[in-house]
Design an enzyme around this catalytic site. Structure first.
Site, mmCIF file in Angstrom:
data_model
loop_
_atom_site.group_PDB
_atom_site.id
_atom_site.type_symbol
_atom_site.label_atom_id
_atom_site.label_comp_id
_atom_site.label_asym_id
_atom_site.label_seq_id
_atom_site.Cartn_x
_atom_site.Cartn_y
_atom_site.Cartn_z
ATOM 1 N N SER B 101 13.577 32.968 24.432
ATOM 2 C CA SER B 101 14.795 33.588 23.813
ATOM 3 C C SER B 101 14.445 32.985 22.437
ATOM 4 O O SER B 101 14.756 31.640 21.892
ATOM 5 C CB SER B 101 15.766 33.542 24.818
ATOM 6 O OG SER B 101 17.428 33.107 23.485
ATOM 7 N N CYS B 102 15.653 33.925 21.701
ATOM 8 C CA CYS B 102 15.330 33.035 20.285
ATOM 9 C C CYS B 102 17.118 33.181 19.959
ATOM 10 O O CYS B 102 17.383 32.153 18.971
ATOM 11 C CB CYS B 102 15.436 33.822 18.939
ATOM 12 S SG CYS B 102 13.219 34.748 18.871
ATOM 13 N N VAL B 103 18.073 32.947 20.764
ATOM 14 C CA VAL B 103 19.261 32.443 20.495
ATOM 15 C C VAL B 103 19.835 31.374 22.293
ATOM 16 O O VAL B 103 20.253 30.140 22.264
ATOM 17 C CB VAL B 103 20.447 33.689 21.432
ATOM 18 C CG1 VAL B 103 21.655 33.510 21.075
ATOM 19 C CG2 VAL B 103 19.848 34.717 20.481
#
Lengths: 175, 103
Positions: B101-103
């Protein structure tokens, strides 16, 4: 050809000796939805990777940390050639079009587990990130700390921003 | 592919040290994995690890935000429990793949 191989080898060596990024200073001077999210994602991502991160919001970027505006940012539908390529600019300027496009974009982001701006700021604060507003821009727009979301630590000068960025292994990003 | 020897067990890991077979995980192995990250596991740590493992088993992509909404820990506590990259480090100790995930 031989020169090329030597070059590759040198590159490998430099990768091996790489110095880790330790700290990020993300400066956001824009108030459009996509620019603000780019800044938030980079700062939050740095924290998630174990780096330090600070954010400095200036000029229109202040909208992102202003209580009344943070969750109502828009994407530009005019003057943005990448937005719906082929669509006449005049359509983008129709009343309500920008709001519609922005709400559609927010829906897509929600599907990807990307939080609203205010929650994103909370996440960054909870992760130990520092959120700051630019004094000059705040003065210019007559904004005081009361207008800003509670996660904002302080309104600071550019000099103080550089102090926060001090140290080896700091990278600065300007959006 | 590498192997780690923990408590006489041969653990299959990738080049970054993440388990390639989550079924090889046990609480004792987690304790040893955590020591490498300078973390002494408490019950609270195990609650997080078990949450991560159950979500991974359900094939739910994990993010720091999801852990923060899990009811197990809030985001601040999560960072405090696993300093220096909470989701990455906790996933490694939980014996699940590195989160994407980037978040």
């Amino acid at each position: 050809m031989e020169a090329l191989e030597t070059k590759t080898l040198e590159n490998n060596t430099s990768v091996k000796d790489k110095k880790r990024v330790k700290k990020m200073m993300v400066i956001c001077a824009r108030g459009t939805l996509e620019d603000v999210y780019a800044a938030l994602i980079m700062a939050n991502g740095a924290l998630a990777e174990g780096m330090e991160a600070n954010m400095f919001f200036t000029f229109f970027g202040l909208d992102a940390i202003t209580k009344k505006k943070a969750d109502h940012l828009h994407t530009a539908t005019v003057g943005n050639p990448a937005f719906m390529r082929g669509m006449p600019t005049m359509i983008g300027g129709l009343p309500g079009f920008e709001a519609l496009a922005s709400s559609m974009m927010k829906k897509e982001m929600d599907k990807l587990d990307i939080p609203p701006v205010s929650e994103f700021l909370e996440m960054i604060e909870a992760g130990g990130g520092g959120i700051y507003a630019c004094k000059l821009a705040a003065d210019m727009f007559h904004i005081t700390k009361d207008d800003l979301v509670p996660e904002v630590k302080d309104i600071i000068t550019v000099g103080q921003m550089y102090e926060l960025a001090e140290g080896e292994g700091t990278h600065m990003v300007f959006i | 592919m590498d192997t780690l020897t923990i408590n006489n067990a041969e653990i299959k890991v990738n080049e970054e040290g993440y388990f390639t077979d989550p079924s090889q995980w046990s609480e004792d192995i987690a304790i040893e994995m955590a020591k490498k990250e300078n973390i002494d596991l408490t019950d609270k740590h195990f609650e997080v690890l078990n949450f991560l493992r159950s979500k991974h088993a359900e094939e739910v992509p994990l993010s720091i935000r999801k852990v923060g909404k899990s009811g197990v820990v809030n985001i601040k506590e999560f960072y405090a429990l696993f300093p220096g990259g909470p989701l990455k480090i906790s996933s490694k100790i939980a014996g699940i793949p590195k989160p994407v995930s980037c978040v």
